[in-house]
Design an enzyme around this catalytic site. Structure first.
Site, mmCIF file in Angstrom:
data_model
loop_
_atom_site.group_PDB
_atom_site.id
_atom_site.type_symbol
_atom_site.label_atom_id
_atom_site.label_comp_id
_atom_site.label_asym_id
_atom_site.label_seq_id
_atom_site.Cartn_x
_atom_site.Cartn_y
_atom_site.Cartn_z
ATOM 1 N N TYR A 1 0.831 -1.213 0.000
ATOM 2 C CA TYR A 1 0.000 0.000 0.000
ATOM 3 C C TYR A 1 0.864 1.261 0.000
ATOM 4 O O TYR A 1 0.357 2.354 -0.280
ATOM 5 C CB TYR A 1 -0.953 0.034 1.200
ATOM 6 C CG TYR A 1 -1.905 -1.136 1.298
ATOM 7 C CD1 TYR A 1 -2.074 -2.028 0.240
ATOM 8 C CD2 TYR A 1 -2.641 -1.369 2.458
ATOM 9 C CE1 TYR A 1 -2.930 -3.115 0.343
ATOM 10 C CE2 TYR A 1 -3.503 -2.445 2.561
ATOM 11 C CZ TYR A 1 -3.636 -3.323 1.505
ATOM 12 O OH TYR A 1 -4.488 -4.394 1.627
ATOM 13 N N HIS B 1 0.951 -11.589 1.569
ATOM 14 C CA HIS B 1 -0.138 -10.840 0.919
ATOM 15 C C HIS B 1 -0.884 -11.667 -0.130
ATOM 16 O O HIS B 1 -2.098 -11.530 -0.305
ATOM 17 C CB HIS B 1 0.416 -9.562 0.293
ATOM 18 C CG HIS B 1 -0.601 -8.468 0.145
ATOM 19 N ND1 HIS B 1 -0.278 -7.150 0.275
ATOM 20 C CD2 HIS B 1 -1.924 -8.498 -0.110
ATOM 21 C CE1 HIS B 1 -1.373 -6.422 0.103
ATOM 22 N NE2 HIS B 1 -2.378 -7.212 -0.139
HETATM 23 N N1 NAP Z 1 -5.319 -8.771 1.244
HETATM 24 C C1 NAP Z 1 -5.671 -8.194 0.115
HETATM 25 O O1 NAP Z 1 -5.241 -8.578 -0.986
HETATM 26 C C2 NAP Z 1 -6.622 -7.045 0.148
HETATM 27 C C3 NAP Z 1 -7.237 -6.616 -1.050
HETATM 28 C C4 NAP Z 1 -8.165 -5.573 -0.969
HETATM 29 C C5 NAP Z 1 -8.440 -4.981 0.267
HETATM 30 N N2 NAP Z 1 -7.791 -5.400 1.411
HETATM 31 C C6 NAP Z 1 -8.048 -4.762 2.739
HETATM 32 O O2 NAP Z 1 -9.462 -4.598 2.919
HETATM 33 C C7 NAP Z 1 -9.743 -3.206 3.085
HETATM 34 C C8 NAP Z 1 -11.124 -2.840 2.552
HETATM 35 O O3 NAP Z 1 -11.283 -3.166 1.198
HETATM 36 P P1 NAP Z 1 -11.382 -2.056 0.056
HETATM 37 O O4 NAP Z 1 -10.338 -1.058 0.273
HETATM 38 O O5 NAP Z 1 -11.437 -2.836 -1.207
HETATM 39 O O6 NAP Z 1 -12.744 -1.291 0.278
HETATM 40 P P2 NAP Z 1 -14.185 -1.488 0.951
HETATM 41 O O7 NAP Z 1 -14.049 -1.352 2.425
HETATM 42 O O8 NAP Z 1 -14.846 -2.702 0.405
HETATM 43 O O9 NAP Z 1 -14.905 -0.183 0.333
HETATM 44 C C9 NAP Z 1 -14.330 1.097 0.463
HETATM 45 C C10 NAP Z 1 -15.121 2.112 -0.332
HETATM 46 O O10 NAP Z 1 -16.411 2.266 0.264
HETATM 47 C C11 NAP Z 1 -16.576 3.631 0.654
HETATM 48 N N3 NAP Z 1 -17.273 3.613 1.952
HETATM 49 C C12 NAP Z 1 -16.799 3.153 3.125
HETATM 50 N N4 NAP Z 1 -17.726 3.271 4.098
HETATM 51 C C13 NAP Z 1 -18.819 3.821 3.515
HETATM 52 C C14 NAP Z 1 -20.088 4.204 4.016
HETATM 53 N N5 NAP Z 1 -20.423 4.015 5.292
HETATM 54 N N6 NAP Z 1 -20.974 4.749 3.130
HETATM 55 C C15 NAP Z 1 -20.656 4.935 1.819
HETATM 56 N N7 NAP Z 1 -19.455 4.594 1.307
HETATM 57 C C16 NAP Z 1 -18.546 4.048 2.148
HETATM 58 C C17 NAP Z 1 -15.190 4.223 0.771
HETATM 59 O O11 NAP Z 1 -15.251 5.626 0.558
HETATM 60 P P3 NAP Z 1 -14.302 6.713 1.268
HETATM 61 O O12 NAP Z 1 -12.885 6.178 1.249
HETATM 62 O O13 NAP Z 1 -14.506 7.922 0.432
HETATM 63 O O14 NAP Z 1 -14.768 6.916 2.674
HETATM 64 C C18 NAP Z 1 -14.479 3.490 -0.355
HETATM 65 O O15 NAP Z 1 -14.777 4.072 -1.601
HETATM 66 C C19 NAP Z 1 -8.570 -2.548 2.334
HETATM 67 O O16 NAP Z 1 -8.475 -1.171 2.596
HETATM 68 C C20 NAP Z 1 -7.421 -3.381 2.802
HETATM 69 O O17 NAP Z 1 -7.039 -3.025 4.105
HETATM 70 C C21 NAP Z 1 -6.909 -6.438 1.362
#
Ligand code: NAP
Length: 279
Positions: free
Chosen positions: A53, A111
Protein backbone atom coordinates in the site's frame (compact mmCIF):
# COMPACT_ATOMS: atom_id res chain seq x y z
CA UNK A 1 -18.93 -3.20 24.40
CA UNK A 2 -18.64 -2.10 20.77
CA UNK A 3 -17.56 -4.30 17.88
CA UNK A 4 -14.48 -2.09 17.63
CA UNK A 5 -13.19 -3.47 20.93
CA UNK A 6 -14.88 -6.90 21.13
CA UNK A 7 -12.38 -9.51 20.06
CA UNK A 8 -11.99 -12.84 18.31
CA UNK A 9 -9.27 -15.14 19.62
CA UNK A 10 -6.64 -16.52 17.26
CA UNK A 11 -5.43 -20.12 17.57
CA UNK A 12 -2.37 -18.97 19.56
CA UNK A 13 -4.53 -17.07 22.08
CA UNK A 14 -3.91 -13.58 20.64
CA UNK A 15 -7.03 -11.41 20.76
CA UNK A 16 -7.98 -9.41 17.67
CA UNK A 17 -10.61 -6.61 17.56
CA UNK A 18 -13.63 -7.68 15.49
CA UNK A 19 -13.59 -4.78 13.01
CA UNK A 20 -10.37 -3.72 11.29
CA UNK A 21 -9.79 -0.41 9.51
CA UNK A 22 -8.65 -0.90 5.90
CA UNK A 23 -6.06 1.37 4.29
CA UNK A 24 -5.64 0.09 0.71
CA UNK A 25 -5.57 2.99 -1.82
CA UNK A 26 -5.16 5.50 0.99
CA UNK A 27 -2.15 7.55 -0.14
CA UNK A 28 0.88 7.83 2.11
CA UNK A 29 1.22 11.26 3.69
CA UNK A 30 -1.55 13.48 5.03
CA UNK A 31 -4.47 11.40 3.70
CA UNK A 32 -3.38 8.15 5.37
CA UNK A 33 -2.24 9.96 8.51
CA UNK A 34 -5.60 11.76 8.85
CA UNK A 35 -7.70 8.67 8.09
CA UNK A 36 -5.93 6.51 10.66
CA UNK A 37 -5.91 9.34 13.21
CA UNK A 38 -9.66 9.81 12.70
CA UNK A 39 -10.32 6.07 12.98
CA UNK A 40 -8.33 5.76 16.20
CA UNK A 41 -10.01 8.82 17.68
CA UNK A 42 -13.40 7.31 16.81
CA UNK A 43 -12.50 4.12 18.69
CA UNK A 44 -11.15 1.78 16.01
CA UNK A 45 -8.42 -0.38 17.53
CA UNK A 46 -7.37 -2.53 14.57
CA UNK A 47 -5.57 -1.16 11.51
CA UNK A 48 -4.82 -3.13 8.34
CA UNK A 49 -1.97 -2.03 6.09
CA UNK A 50 0.58 -3.68 3.79
CA UNK A 51 4.03 -3.13 2.32
CA UNK A 52 2.27 -2.89 -1.07
CA UNK A 53 0.00 0.00 0.00
CA UNK A 54 3.05 2.27 0.34
CA UNK A 55 1.50 3.97 3.37
CA UNK A 56 3.07 2.11 6.31
CA UNK A 57 5.08 5.21 7.21
CA UNK A 58 1.99 7.41 7.70
CA UNK A 59 -0.06 4.61 9.25
CA UNK A 60 2.69 3.96 11.80
CA UNK A 61 3.13 7.66 12.53
CA UNK A 62 -0.61 8.10 13.16
CA UNK A 63 -0.55 5.17 15.57
CA UNK A 64 2.51 6.52 17.40
CA UNK A 65 1.03 10.04 17.59
CA UNK A 66 -2.39 8.81 18.79
CA UNK A 67 -1.39 8.77 22.44
CA UNK A 68 -2.79 5.25 22.73
CA UNK A 69 -0.71 2.54 24.37
CA UNK A 70 0.86 0.33 21.73
CA UNK A 71 -0.80 -2.76 23.22
CA UNK A 72 -4.24 -1.17 22.76
CA UNK A 73 -3.97 -1.04 18.95
CA UNK A 74 -3.86 -4.18 16.79
CA UNK A 75 -1.68 -3.62 13.73
CA UNK A 76 -1.52 -5.85 10.66
CA UNK A 77 0.87 -5.58 7.76
CA UNK A 78 1.60 -7.87 4.84
CA UNK A 79 4.65 -9.21 3.12
CA UNK A 80 5.04 -8.01 -0.46
CA UNK A 81 3.38 -10.46 -2.83
CA UNK A 82 6.46 -10.43 -5.05
CA UNK A 83 8.78 -11.52 -2.21
CA UNK A 84 8.96 -15.23 -3.05
CA UNK A 85 12.20 -16.35 -1.42
CA UNK A 86 13.38 -16.59 2.19
CA UNK A 87 15.80 -13.68 1.77
CA UNK A 88 13.31 -11.48 -0.08
CA UNK A 89 10.76 -12.11 2.68
CA UNK A 90 13.24 -11.12 5.41
CA UNK A 91 14.20 -8.01 3.45
CA UNK A 92 10.65 -6.74 2.97
CA UNK A 93 9.82 -7.48 6.61
CA UNK A 94 12.76 -5.27 7.65
CA UNK A 95 11.54 -2.55 5.27
CA UNK A 96 8.07 -2.71 6.78
CA UNK A 97 9.44 -2.40 10.32
CA UNK A 98 11.62 0.56 9.31
CA UNK A 99 8.72 2.32 7.60
CA UNK A 100 6.08 1.69 10.25
CA UNK A 101 8.32 2.60 13.17
CA UNK A 102 6.74 0.25 15.71
CA UNK A 103 8.54 -2.32 17.88
CA UNK A 104 6.30 -5.13 16.74
CA UNK A 105 3.30 -6.04 14.55
CA UNK A 106 0.28 -7.88 15.87
CA UNK A 107 -0.30 -9.80 12.65
CA UNK A 108 1.85 -10.38 9.60
CA UNK A 109 0.42 -11.98 6.45
CA UNK A 110 1.80 -13.25 3.16
CA UNK A 111 -0.14 -10.84 0.92
CA UNK A 112 -0.80 -13.30 -1.90
CA UNK A 113 0.30 -16.72 -3.15
CA UNK A 114 1.66 -15.16 -6.35
CA UNK A 115 3.16 -11.82 -7.40
CA UNK A 116 0.44 -9.37 -8.52
CA UNK A 117 1.61 -9.42 -12.14
CA UNK A 118 1.36 -13.23 -12.23
CA UNK A 119 -2.00 -13.84 -10.53
CA UNK A 120 -2.83 -17.55 -10.39
CA UNK A 121 0.72 -18.71 -11.19
CA UNK A 122 2.06 -21.71 -9.27
CA UNK A 123 4.44 -20.53 -6.56
CA UNK A 124 3.81 -23.46 -4.22
CA UNK A 125 7.50 -24.35 -3.80
CA UNK A 126 8.47 -20.73 -3.14
CA UNK A 127 5.55 -20.28 -0.73
CA UNK A 128 6.94 -23.06 1.48
CA UNK A 129 10.22 -21.17 1.69
CA UNK A 130 8.41 -17.89 2.40
CA UNK A 131 6.37 -19.57 5.14
CA UNK A 132 9.64 -20.72 6.73
CA UNK A 133 10.65 -17.04 6.86
CA UNK A 134 7.26 -16.18 8.41
CA UNK A 135 7.82 -18.81 11.11
CA UNK A 136 11.31 -17.45 11.82
CA UNK A 137 9.96 -13.89 12.03
CA UNK A 138 7.26 -15.10 14.44
CA UNK A 139 9.89 -16.79 16.59
CA UNK A 140 11.76 -13.47 17.02
CA UNK A 141 8.67 -12.05 18.78
CA UNK A 142 8.46 -9.10 16.36
CA UNK A 143 5.04 -10.31 15.19
CA UNK A 144 2.41 -11.77 17.53
CA UNK A 145 0.62 -13.83 14.87
CA UNK A 146 1.19 -14.92 11.27
CA UNK A 147 -1.07 -15.83 8.40
CA UNK A 148 -1.86 -15.72 4.72
CA UNK A 149 -4.05 -13.76 2.34
CA UNK A 150 -5.70 -14.62 -0.98
CA UNK A 151 -4.80 -18.30 -0.44
CA UNK A 152 -7.30 -20.70 -2.05
CA UNK A 153 -7.82 -24.25 -0.80
CA UNK A 154 -4.84 -25.73 -2.69
CA UNK A 155 -2.59 -22.88 -1.54
CA UNK A 156 -3.67 -23.43 2.06
CA UNK A 157 -3.11 -27.21 1.85
CA UNK A 158 0.40 -26.59 0.53
CA UNK A 159 1.31 -24.45 3.54
CA UNK A 160 -0.33 -26.75 6.10
CA UNK A 161 1.51 -29.77 4.73
CA UNK A 162 4.89 -28.18 5.37
CA UNK A 163 4.32 -25.78 8.27
CA UNK A 164 5.52 -26.31 11.81
CA UNK A 165 3.59 -23.22 12.94
CA UNK A 166 0.11 -23.15 11.42
CA UNK A 167 -1.26 -19.94 9.90
CA UNK A 168 -3.64 -18.21 12.28
CA UNK A 169 -5.49 -16.07 9.71
CA UNK A 170 -6.52 -16.16 6.06
CA UNK A 171 -7.58 -12.75 4.73
CA UNK A 172 -9.76 -13.10 1.62
CA UNK A 173 -12.14 -11.11 -0.51
CA UNK A 174 -15.59 -11.58 1.00
CA UNK A 175 -18.78 -9.57 0.71
CA UNK A 176 -22.52 -10.12 0.23
CA UNK A 177 -22.72 -12.04 -3.05
CA UNK A 178 -19.08 -13.20 -3.00
CA UNK A 179 -18.33 -15.41 -0.01
CA UNK A 180 -15.83 -18.01 -1.28
CA UNK A 181 -17.40 -20.87 0.75
CA UNK A 182 -14.78 -23.55 -0.03
CA UNK A 183 -11.88 -21.32 0.97
CA UNK A 184 -13.68 -20.04 4.06
CA UNK A 185 -14.74 -23.45 5.35
CA UNK A 186 -11.30 -24.97 4.73
CA UNK A 187 -9.58 -22.14 6.63
CA UNK A 188 -12.04 -22.28 9.53
CA UNK A 189 -11.76 -26.08 9.73
CA UNK A 190 -8.02 -25.58 10.12
CA UNK A 191 -8.23 -23.10 12.98
CA UNK A 192 -7.76 -19.95 10.93
CA UNK A 193 -9.78 -16.82 11.55
CA UNK A 194 -11.06 -15.60 8.19
CA UNK A 195 -10.81 -11.87 7.60
CA UNK A 196 -13.10 -10.31 4.98
CA UNK A 197 -11.35 -7.79 2.79
CA UNK A 198 -13.35 -5.45 0.56
CA UNK A 199 -16.51 -6.02 2.66
CA UNK A 200 -18.17 -3.26 0.58
CA UNK A 201 -16.71 -4.66 -2.65
CA UNK A 202 -14.45 -1.57 -2.80
CA UNK A 203 -17.67 0.48 -2.96
CA UNK A 204 -19.30 -1.43 -5.85
CA UNK A 205 -21.81 -3.10 -3.50
CA UNK A 206 -23.25 0.18 -2.31
CA UNK A 207 -25.68 0.67 -5.20
CA UNK A 208 -27.12 -2.83 -5.27
CA UNK A 209 -30.92 -2.47 -5.18
CA UNK A 210 -31.65 -5.77 -3.40
CA UNK A 211 -29.13 -5.02 -0.67
CA UNK A 212 -30.41 -1.44 -0.42
CA UNK A 213 -33.96 -2.73 0.19
CA UNK A 214 -32.86 -4.96 3.06
CA UNK A 215 -30.70 -2.20 4.57
CA UNK A 216 -33.70 0.18 4.46
CA UNK A 217 -35.76 -2.39 6.36
CA UNK A 218 -33.29 -2.10 9.27
CA UNK A 219 -32.89 1.66 8.82
CA UNK A 220 -29.14 1.24 8.28
CA UNK A 221 -26.79 2.02 5.40
CA UNK A 222 -25.72 -0.61 2.87
CA UNK A 223 -22.23 -0.36 4.38
CA UNK A 224 -23.54 -1.11 7.87
CA UNK A 225 -25.58 -4.06 6.59
CA UNK A 226 -22.57 -5.41 4.70
CA UNK A 227 -20.28 -5.16 7.73
CA UNK A 228 -22.88 -6.71 10.01
CA UNK A 229 -23.40 -9.56 7.50
CA UNK A 230 -19.70 -10.45 7.71
CA UNK A 231 -19.76 -10.38 11.52
CA UNK A 232 -22.86 -12.60 11.70
CA UNK A 233 -20.99 -15.17 9.63
CA UNK A 234 -18.19 -15.14 12.22
CA UNK A 235 -15.67 -13.39 9.98
CA UNK A 236 -13.74 -10.20 10.62
CA UNK A 237 -14.63 -7.26 8.32
CA UNK A 238 -11.99 -4.75 7.18
CA UNK A 239 -13.94 -1.74 5.86
CA UNK A 240 -11.88 1.10 4.37
CA UNK A 241 -13.03 4.70 4.58
CA UNK A 242 -11.34 8.07 4.33
CA UNK A 243 -14.50 10.14 4.82
CA UNK A 244 -15.07 10.70 8.55
CA UNK A 245 -18.86 10.25 8.22
CA UNK A 246 -18.18 6.85 6.66
CA UNK A 247 -15.72 5.96 9.42
CA UNK A 248 -18.41 6.84 11.96
CA UNK A 249 -21.17 5.01 10.08
CA UNK A 250 -19.20 1.77 9.76
CA UNK A 251 -18.73 1.30 13.49
CA UNK A 252 -22.45 1.38 14.26
CA UNK A 253 -23.39 -2.23 13.69
CA UNK A 254 -25.28 -3.09 16.87
CA UNK A 255 -28.35 -4.50 15.13
CA UNK A 256 -29.25 -8.05 14.17
CA UNK A 257 -29.98 -9.24 10.63
CA UNK A 258 -32.72 -11.88 10.86
CA UNK A 259 -32.05 -15.49 9.89
CA UNK A 260 -34.47 -15.07 6.97
CA UNK A 261 -32.71 -11.95 5.66
CA UNK A 262 -29.27 -13.58 6.08
CA UNK A 263 -30.58 -16.43 3.90
CA UNK A 264 -31.76 -13.96 1.25
CA UNK A 265 -28.39 -12.16 1.33
CA UNK A 266 -26.55 -15.51 1.13
CA UNK A 267 -28.31 -16.27 -2.15
CA UNK A 268 -27.59 -12.96 -3.91
CA UNK A 269 -25.22 -13.16 -6.86
CA UNK A 270 -23.38 -10.55 -8.93
CA UNK A 271 -24.00 -7.88 -6.34
CA UNK A 272 -20.99 -5.79 -7.34
CA UNK A 273 -20.42 -5.63 -11.07
CA UNK A 274 -17.09 -3.98 -11.73
CA UNK A 275 -15.36 -5.50 -8.73
CA UNK A 276 -12.22 -7.51 -9.55
CA UNK A 277 -11.42 -10.87 -8.03
CA UNK A 278 -7.92 -11.90 -7.13
CA UNK A 279 -8.28 -15.43 -8.37
N1 NAP B 1 -5.32 -8.77 1.24
C1 NAP B 1 -5.67 -8.19 0.12
O1 NAP B 1 -5.24 -8.58 -0.99
C2 NAP B 1 -6.62 -7.05 0.15
C3 NAP B 1 -7.24 -6.62 -1.05
C4 NAP B 1 -8.17 -5.57 -0.97
C5 NAP B 1 -8.44 -4.98 0.27
N2 NAP B 1 -7.79 -5.40 1.41
C6 NAP B 1 -8.05 -4.76 2.74
O2 NAP B 1 -9.46 -4.60 2.92
C7 NAP B 1 -9.74 -3.21 3.09
C8 NAP B 1 -11.12 -2.84 2.55
O3 NAP B 1 -11.28 -3.17 1.20
P1 NAP B 1 -11.38 -2.06 0.06
O4 NAP B 1 -10.34 -1.06 0.27
O5 NAP B 1 -11.44 -2.84 -1.21
O6 NAP B 1 -12.74 -1.29 0.28
P2 NAP B 1 -14.18 -1.49 0.95
O7 NAP B 1 -14.05 -1.35 2.43
O8 NAP B 1 -14.85 -2.70 0.40
O9 NAP B 1 -14.91 -0.18 0.33
C9 NAP B 1 -14.33 1.10 0.46
C10 NAP B 1 -15.12 2.11 -0.33
O10 NAP B 1 -16.41 2.27 0.26
C11 NAP B 1 -16.58 3.63 0.65
N3 NAP B 1 -17.27 3.61 1.95
C12 NAP B 1 -16.80 3.15 3.13
N4 NAP B 1 -17.73 3.27 4.10
C13 NAP B 1 -18.82 3.82 3.51
C14 NAP B 1 -20.09 4.20 4.02
N5 NAP B 1 -20.42 4.02 5.29
N6 NAP B 1 -20.97 4.75 3.13
C15 NAP B 1 -20.66 4.93 1.82
N7 NAP B 1 -19.46 4.59 1.31
C16 NAP B 1 -18.55 4.05 2.15
C17 NAP B 1 -15.19 4.22 0.77
O11 NAP B 1 -15.25 5.63 0.56
P3 NAP B 1 -14.30 6.71 1.27
O12 NAP B 1 -12.88 6.18 1.25
O13 NAP B 1 -14.51 7.92 0.43
O14 NAP B 1 -14.77 6.92 2.67
C18 NAP B 1 -14.48 3.49 -0.35
O15 NAP B 1 -14.78 4.07 -1.60
C19 NAP B 1 -8.57 -2.55 2.33
O16 NAP B 1 -8.47 -1.17 2.60
C20 NAP B 1 -7.42 -3.38 2.80
O17 NAP B 1 -7.04 -3.03 4.11
C21 NAP B 1 -6.91 -6.44 1.36
Amino acid sequence: MSKLTETYELSNGVKIPKIGFGTWQVPNGQVAYDAVTEALSQGYRHIDTAWQYGNEESVGRAIRDSGLNREDVFVTSKLAAAAKSYDAAMKTFDETMDRIGLDYLDLYLIHAPWPWDEMGADYSTQNIEVWQAMEDIYKTGKVRAIGISNFNVADQKNILKHATIMPMVNQIQYYIGYTEPDITVYAQDHNMLVEAFSPLATGYLLNNEAVKDIAAHYDVSVAQLAIRYVLQHGLLPLPKATNSAHIENNKQVEFEISVADMAVLDKLKDTAPGEDHNG
